[in-house]
Design an enzyme around this catalytic site. Structure first.
Site, short mmCIF file in Angstrom:
data_model
loop_
_atom_site.label_atom_id
_atom_site.label_comp_id
_atom_site.label_asym_id
_atom_site.label_seq_id
_atom_site.Cartn_x
_atom_site.Cartn_y
_atom_site.Cartn_z
N GLY A 138 0.81 -1.21 0.00
CA GLY A 138 0.00 0.00 0.00
C GLY A 138 0.85 1.26 0.00
CB CYS A 139 0.35 4.47 1.79
SG CYS A 139 -1.33 4.87 1.23
N GLY A 140 2.94 2.36 1.97
CA GLY A 140 4.32 2.20 2.40
C GLY A 140 5.23 1.66 1.32
N GLY A 141 4.67 1.26 0.17
CA GLY A 141 5.44 0.56 -0.84
C GLY A 141 6.54 1.35 -1.50
#
Length: 352
Positions: A138-141
């Site tokens: 997700g956004c951490g990728g």
């Protein structure tokens, strides 16, 4: 140490004004979502002005299946990945056959063979490239992908690592999902594609932005904070209103612990390259860190002009720092994502 040779981003052809998206969402949700009039102001509260979409706005009002939307993902992801990679290769002044490793990061579409295989085949890259497809962060990728790209380049000082991140969040919108999460998601998420070249230390380039260290943390018992619920109809978005509270509770201690391990403190960080999850998330970062001045200005600018593009967004922020300028000193990349988790990368940034 490995270093970042180039970063490229894509400005998609359908730049949608937030007010236009707001009116379409009202029309889509009004009949079956009683809270629409009370929550419609969420579109204004985001501070987003325009958003990047891979399709015209009318596409999202037409009935379509998960199969059709994923087919669009495969087509558009390949087209725009290739464009971002070509721009990145040109900027890094390399030949495409120099690339030794490819990482492909995404959480908004499915492909087997994975998208990196499609890219290698289409571009006729070296068939012996080391491949690493990454799904589900997700956004951490984007930050996690950057850490992994640098780990590969650190292990092989001759490496030329290609990091590609693609998120076509708009194609995950479920038009028949009248949940609050889906409605709020429709006010935030957009599409983006970015590419980055990371080189090992044996390359003689001017190493203006070099990797120093990275950190990953998974918070126990927080699986429900953010993610997907996979349905027959596609990807149903899940995220908690408690994300800003979570950031306030954890992020300062986590950053301090990470920097202490590198012999640094927060005041040593001159460039904050953060993922803009939304206005409330950025406000939570500002409150938790207490850094003077508008230290998240470039991050806010990307959010205002593009929206939340999940993993890709932080790479747009990085591109902005590299092309518009940065302060000499250390840079900190940071993003939070499903798990619930945090990802950090420490950079040394020099103008000469």
């Amino acid at each position: 140490m490995p270093f970042i040779a180039s970063v490229s981003k894509i400005d998609l052809p359908h730049r949608i004004a937030q007010q236009e998206a707001k009116e379409q969402a009202r029309a889509m949700f009004a009949k079956n979502f009683p809270q629409v009039d009370r929550l419609i102001q969420a579109f204004d509260n985001t501070e987003i002005v325009t958003r990047n979409f891979c399709e015209p706005l009318t596409y999202y009002t037409s009935p379509n299946t998960f199969e059709e939307r994923n087919g669009e993902y495969l087509e558009k992801a390949l087209i725009w990945s290739v464009k971002a990679i070509e721009d990145c290769i040109k900027s890094a002044n390399i030949d495409k056959l120099d690339i030794t490793d490819i990482l492909f990061v995404s959480t908004t579409g499915l492909a087997t063979p994975s998208m990196d295989a499609l890219i290698i085949n289409h571009m006729r890259l070296n068939p012996h490239i080391n491949r690493m497809p990454i799904f589900g962060l997700g956004c951490g990728g984007g930050v996690s992908g950057m850490a992994k790209a640098n780990a590969l380049a650190k292990a092989n000082p001759d490496a030329v690592v290609l990091l590609v991140a693609v998120e076509l969040c708009s194609l995950t919108l479920l038009t028949n999902d009248y949940s609050k999460s889906n409605f709020i998601g429709s006010s935030l998420f957009s599409d983006g594609i970015a590419a980055c070249i990371v080189k090992g230390d044996n390359h003689p380039d001017n190493k203006k932005v070099s990797y120093q260290a990275s950190s990953s943390k998974l918070y126990y018992d927080s699986l429900e904070v953010m993610g997907w619920d996979f349905r027959d109809t596609g990807f149903k978005v899940l995220f908690s209103k408690d994300i800003p509270t979570f950031i306030n509770q954890h992020v300062r201690e986590d950053i301090d612990n990470f920097l202490t391990g590198q012999g640094l403190k927060l005041s040593d960080i001159k460039n904050f390259i953060f993922h803009p999850g939304g206005k409330k998330v950025l406000d939570a970062y500002a409150d938790a860190l207490g850094v003077e001045g508008d230290f998240l200005q470039k991050t806010r600018s990307v959010m205002n002009n593009y929206g939340n593009m999940s993993s890709v967004t932080v790479l747009y922020v990085l591109e902005k720092f590299m092309n518009e300028g940065f302060e000499d000193g250390y840079g900190l990349m940071m993003a939070m994502g499903p798990g619930f988790s945090s990802e950090m990368v420490l950079l040394k940034m020099r103008n000469k």
